[in-house]
Design a protein around this motif. Structure first.
Motif, PDB file in Angstrom:
ATOM      1  N   VAL A   1       5.310  -1.158  -2.264  1.00  0.00           N
ATOM      2  CA  VAL A   1       6.763  -1.296  -2.106  1.00  0.00           C
ATOM      3  C   VAL A   1       7.555  -0.340  -2.976  1.00  0.00           C
ATOM      4  O   VAL A   1       8.785  -0.289  -2.877  1.00  0.00           O
TER       5      VAL A   1
ATOM      6  N   LYS B   1      11.393   6.210   1.680  1.00  0.00           N
ATOM      7  CA  LYS B   1      12.427   5.170   1.555  1.00  0.00           C
ATOM      8  C   LYS B   1      11.914   3.975   0.752  1.00  0.00           C
ATOM      9  O   LYS B   1      12.105   2.814   1.121  1.00  0.00           O
ATOM     10  N   LYS B   2      11.280   4.307  -0.365  1.00  0.00           N
ATOM     11  CA  LYS B   2      10.793   3.296  -1.297  1.00  0.00           C
ATOM     12  C   LYS B   2      11.353   3.608  -2.684  1.00  0.00           C
ATOM     13  O   LYS B   2      11.418   4.771  -3.080  1.00  0.00           O
TER      14      LYS B   2
ATOM     15  N   CYS C   1      16.996   6.632  -2.841  1.00  0.00           N
ATOM     16  CA  CYS C   1      15.888   5.684  -2.672  1.00  0.00           C
ATOM     17  C   CYS C   1      16.062   4.458  -3.562  1.00  0.00           C
ATOM     18  O   CYS C   1      15.467   3.406  -3.295  1.00  0.00           O
TER      19      CYS C   1
ATOM     20  N   GLU D   1      16.744 -12.618  -5.869  1.00  0.00           N
ATOM     21  CA  GLU D   1      17.456 -11.976  -4.759  1.00  0.00           C
ATOM     22  C   GLU D   1      17.571 -10.472  -4.993  1.00  0.00           C
ATOM     23  O   GLU D   1      17.426  -9.672  -4.055  1.00  0.00           O
TER      24      GLU D   1
ATOM     25  N   SER E   1      14.219  -8.898  -4.203  1.00  0.00           N
ATOM     26  CA  SER E   1      14.021  -8.871  -2.756  1.00  0.00           C
ATOM     27  C   SER E   1      14.798  -7.728  -2.114  1.00  0.00           C
ATOM     28  O   SER E   1      14.290  -7.011  -1.244  1.00  0.00           O
ATOM     29  N   ARG E   2      16.030  -7.527  -2.576  1.00  0.00           N
ATOM     30  CA  ARG E   2      16.898  -6.481  -2.028  1.00  0.00           C
ATOM     31  C   ARG E   2      16.383  -5.091  -2.395  1.00  0.00           C
ATOM     32  O   ARG E   2      16.283  -4.206  -1.538  1.00  0.00           O
ATOM     33  N   LEU E   3      16.037  -4.891  -3.656  1.00  0.00           N
ATOM     34  CA  LEU E   3      15.611  -3.565  -4.110  1.00  0.00           C
ATOM     35  C   LEU E   3      14.314  -3.134  -3.427  1.00  0.00           C
ATOM     36  O   LEU E   3      14.193  -1.999  -2.959  1.00  0.00           O
ATOM     37  N   PHE E   4      13.338  -4.033  -3.365  1.00  0.00           N
ATOM     38  CA  PHE E   4      12.014  -3.670  -2.867  1.00  0.00           C
ATOM     39  C   PHE E   4      11.809  -4.028  -1.397  1.00  0.00           C
ATOM     40  O   PHE E   4      10.711  -3.851  -0.870  1.00  0.00           O
ATOM     41  N   ASN E   5      12.867  -4.535  -0.765  1.00  0.00           N
ATOM     42  CA  ASN E   5      12.811  -4.849   0.668  1.00  0.00           C
ATOM     43  C   ASN E   5      11.669  -5.822   0.974  1.00  0.00           C
ATOM     44  O   ASN E   5      10.856  -5.594   1.866  1.00  0.00           O
ATOM     45  N   ILE E   6      11.605  -6.891   0.184  1.00  0.00           N
ATOM     46  CA  ILE E   6      10.562  -7.893   0.313  1.00  0.00           C
ATOM     47  C   ILE E   6      11.190  -9.237   0.643  1.00  0.00           C
ATOM     48  O   ILE E   6      12.149  -9.654  -0.004  1.00  0.00           O
ATOM     49  N   SER E   7      10.633  -9.923   1.638  1.00  0.00           N
ATOM     50  CA  SER E   7      10.997 -11.313   1.887  1.00  0.00           C
ATOM     51  C   SER E   7      10.089 -12.185   1.035  1.00  0.00           C
ATOM     52  O   SER E   7       8.873 -12.184   1.212  1.00  0.00           O
TER      53      SER E   7
END
Length: 261
Positions: free
Chosen positions: A90, A124-125, A150, A248, A251-257
């Protein structure tokens, strides 16, 4: 309550005498409401070995990078890109500059840092940045390489309020470790009061830098709870609020649910 350890060297813990395995470490973390761990690599062979050791889990994600103190004459940037593009990775890092321990390879440190940011932009990481005694060059490279495209985080933040402001202007997040609980960390606590909750992450950097009251012991993901509790008092919010906001943010920074949130 759901906490995230946003920076842990999960492969570096003592599995001989303190933990029976990765499951044991993650179970101890879960008992203290730490439900997710970012396993950070510092070399390319270390990244491969770490993934083999830990495997695919719904409560662990990976980064791929080469620490500025682990360059040893260089490495294959194409290999870095290939590994960083793998599923489950990620972020790029940890990367950055360390002039405290090494000054004989500054051009190589800077080249490696730039390459991490470029690959981060391409894939895009975000990038995970380490800096020590290199504030000006770190900020300059982040700006020159357009790291705002990024995104990223300055991990284990030990800089001052001015540096925090410059990073926030770049859109970066700032992560606090157990150092914020140390007795002589007044300047760091001032910076932590300044950083808004919606741009803050928390971490252990385990097995290093265990927070008070565990200082002197091996750090582990469970202890991110102590960092959260300390920062909550510093920020004048309850721990549950700080836990939710930092999770939160992660989750937003690393694009993880995040599972369980």
């Amino acid at each position: 309550m759901f906490l995230v350890d946003s920076h842990c060297h999960l492969d570096g813990l003592d599995y001989e005498s303190l933990h029976t395995g990765v499951d044991d470490v993650l179970d101890k973390a879960a008992q203290r409401d730490v439900g997710f761990v970012l396993a950070v690599s510092t070399t390319l062979p270390g990244y491969r070995a770490m993934r083999a050791q830990i495997g695919d889990r719904d409560n662990v994600a990976y980064t791929c990078g080469v620490h500025p103190l682990n360059l040893d004459g260089g490495y294959d940037y194409a290999q870095l890109r290939a590994f960083a593009a793998e599923p489950g990775v990620v972020a790029l890092g940890e990367t950055g500059l360390d002039y405290f321990y090494q000054q004989d390879n500054i051009p190589l440190q800077q080249s490696s840092f730039r390459e991490h940011v470029r690959i981060g932009r391409e894939l895009k990481k975000p990038v995970i940045v380490h800096t020590r005694d290199a504030r000006a060059d770190t900020l300059a490279i982040l700006r020159e390489e357009k790291a705002d495209e990024c995104g990223g985080v300055l991990h284990c933040f030990t800089e001052d309020r001015e540096t925090a402001g410059a990073l926030l202007d770049l859109g970066f997040y700032i992560s606090f470790s157990g150092i914020v609980t140390f007795r002589n960390a007044d300047a760091l606590r001032e910076a932590a009061r300044f950083v808004p909750l919606d741009r803050m992450l928390i971490e252990t950097d385990a097995p290093y830098l265990a927070p008070v009251p565990h200082r002197g012991k091996e750090n582990q993901p469970a202890y991110v709870r102590d960092v959260a509790e300390y920062l909550a008092v510093l920020k004048g919010v309850d721990t549950a609020r700080l836990a939710q906001q930092t999770s939160e943010n992660f989750s937003r920074l690393f694009n993880i649910s995040l599972p369980g949130m």
